[in-house]
Motif scaffolding. Structure first.
Motif, PDB file in Angstrom:
ATOM      1  N   LYS A 108       0.721  -1.082   0.182  1.00  0.00           N
ATOM      2  CA  LYS A 108      -0.148  -0.027  -0.066  1.00  0.00           C
ATOM      3  C   LYS A 108       1.007   1.174  -0.005  1.00  0.00           C
ATOM      4  O   LYS A 108       0.748   2.156  -1.031  1.00  0.00           O
ATOM      5  CB  LYS A 108      -1.004   0.011   1.167  1.00  0.00           C
ATOM      6  CG  LYS A 108      -1.846   1.111   1.337  1.00  0.00           C
ATOM      7  CD  LYS A 108      -2.872   1.135   2.544  1.00  0.00           C
ATOM      8  CE  LYS A 108      -3.732   2.125   2.528  1.00  0.00           C
ATOM      9  NZ  LYS A 108      -4.604   2.320   3.481  1.00  0.00           N
ATOM     10  N   SER A 112       1.140   4.090  -3.182  1.00  0.00           N
ATOM     11  CA  SER A 112       0.821   5.432  -2.813  1.00  0.00           C
ATOM     12  C   SER A 112       1.917   6.243  -3.062  1.00  0.00           C
ATOM     13  O   SER A 112       1.687   7.348  -3.830  1.00  0.00           O
ATOM     14  CB  SER A 112       0.357   5.687  -1.351  1.00  0.00           C
ATOM     15  OG  SER A 112       1.773   5.273  -0.455  1.00  0.00           O
ATOM     16  N   ARG A 113       3.260   5.815  -3.054  1.00  0.00           N
ATOM     17  CA  ARG A 113       4.203   6.557  -3.736  1.00  0.00           C
ATOM     18  C   ARG A 113       4.157   6.764  -5.060  1.00  0.00           C
ATOM     19  O   ARG A 113       4.420   7.855  -5.723  1.00  0.00           O
ATOM     20  CB  ARG A 113       5.526   5.904  -3.260  1.00  0.00           C
ATOM     21  CG  ARG A 113       6.019   6.274  -1.962  1.00  0.00           C
ATOM     22  CD  ARG A 113       7.363   5.605  -1.700  1.00  0.00           C
ATOM     23  NE  ARG A 113       7.445   5.260  -0.430  1.00  0.00           N
ATOM     24  CZ  ARG A 113       7.840   4.127   0.102  1.00  0.00           C
ATOM     25  NH1 ARG A 113       8.057   3.092  -0.945  1.00  0.00           N
ATOM     26  NH2 ARG A 113       7.574   3.685   1.227  1.00  0.00           N
ATOM     27  N   LEU A 115       1.389   6.487  -7.244  1.00  0.00           N
ATOM     28  CA  LEU A 115       0.409   7.125  -7.390  1.00  0.00           C
ATOM     29  C   LEU A 115       0.816   8.708  -7.337  1.00  0.00           C
ATOM     30  O   LEU A 115       0.083   9.629  -8.065  1.00  0.00           O
ATOM     31  CB  LEU A 115      -0.939   6.908  -6.495  1.00  0.00           C
ATOM     32  CG  LEU A 115      -2.145   7.788  -6.983  1.00  0.00           C
ATOM     33  CD1 LEU A 115      -2.766   7.382  -8.470  1.00  0.00           C
ATOM     34  CD2 LEU A 115      -3.328   7.440  -5.840  1.00  0.00           C
ATOM     35  N   LYS A 116       1.286   9.160  -6.373  1.00  0.00           N
ATOM     36  CA  LYS A 116       1.834  10.414  -5.927  1.00  0.00           C
ATOM     37  C   LYS A 116       2.821  10.967  -7.138  1.00  0.00           C
ATOM     38  O   LYS A 116       2.564  12.078  -7.816  1.00  0.00           O
ATOM     39  CB  LYS A 116       2.592  10.601  -4.716  1.00  0.00           C
ATOM     40  CG  LYS A 116       2.876  12.107  -4.379  1.00  0.00           C
ATOM     41  CD  LYS A 116       3.698  12.133  -2.847  1.00  0.00           C
ATOM     42  CE  LYS A 116       4.175  13.636  -2.774  1.00  0.00           C
ATOM     43  NZ  LYS A 116       4.713  13.760  -1.509  1.00  0.00           N
TER      44      LYS A 116
END
Length: 149
Positions: A108, A112-113, A115-116
């Motif tokens: 997760k 998230s990294r 996606l950023k």
């Protein structure tokens, strides 16, 4: 010119006598090893005295109490054995669930990294394309490709 002379004890052509001698010496070696293993096992069984800090009155004190105690241990309660097995399996499943949860948390964070990073790229891409130097670079690249083809 040198000529090798074969013969003597180390020669390869020993015949039937060498094969039988090797076979019997191997049998003697194996039987000696099994005899030593048997003697070592017998000495360990006869000289091992388990340390007991308290005396259980249910266990007899005459004869070889260790053998009788291990025999009594074989008569344990099958329900307790099954309960211990179920408890061990439950602990193994808990450990497995915790390992999967840690792996899921790690994934997760990685997602998230990423996606950023993609969000930043998507935000900066139109700015990059609107730059006049970028337009000039793409135009020169297109002209260069046209010359090659």
């Amino acid at each position: 010119m040198a000529v090798a002379i074969r013969g003597g004890r180390g020669a390869g052509g020993g015949g039937l006598g060498m094969g039988l001698r090797g076979f019997f010496s191997y049998r003697i070696f194996v039987s000696a090893m099994f005899s030593l293993l048997f003697l070592a096992t017998l000495s360990v069984i006869l000289t091992t005295h388990p340390s007991t800090s308290h005396h259980d009155p249910a266990l007899p004190s005459v004869g070889n109490a260790y053998v009788q105690r291990t025999f009594l241990a074989l008569k344990s309660d099958p329900l307790k054995t099954r309960l211990d097995l179920i408890h061990k399996q439950a602990n193994d499943h808990i450990a497995l669930v915790n390992a999967y949860a840690a792996y899921a948390r790690k994934l997760k964070l990685d997602i998230s990294r990423q996606l950023k990073m993609f969000d930043d790229l998507a935000r900066n891409f139109p700015i990059f394309l609107s730059n006049p130097l970028t337009k000039l670079l793409f135009l020169s690249l297109r002209v260069l490709l046209m010359r090659i083809v």
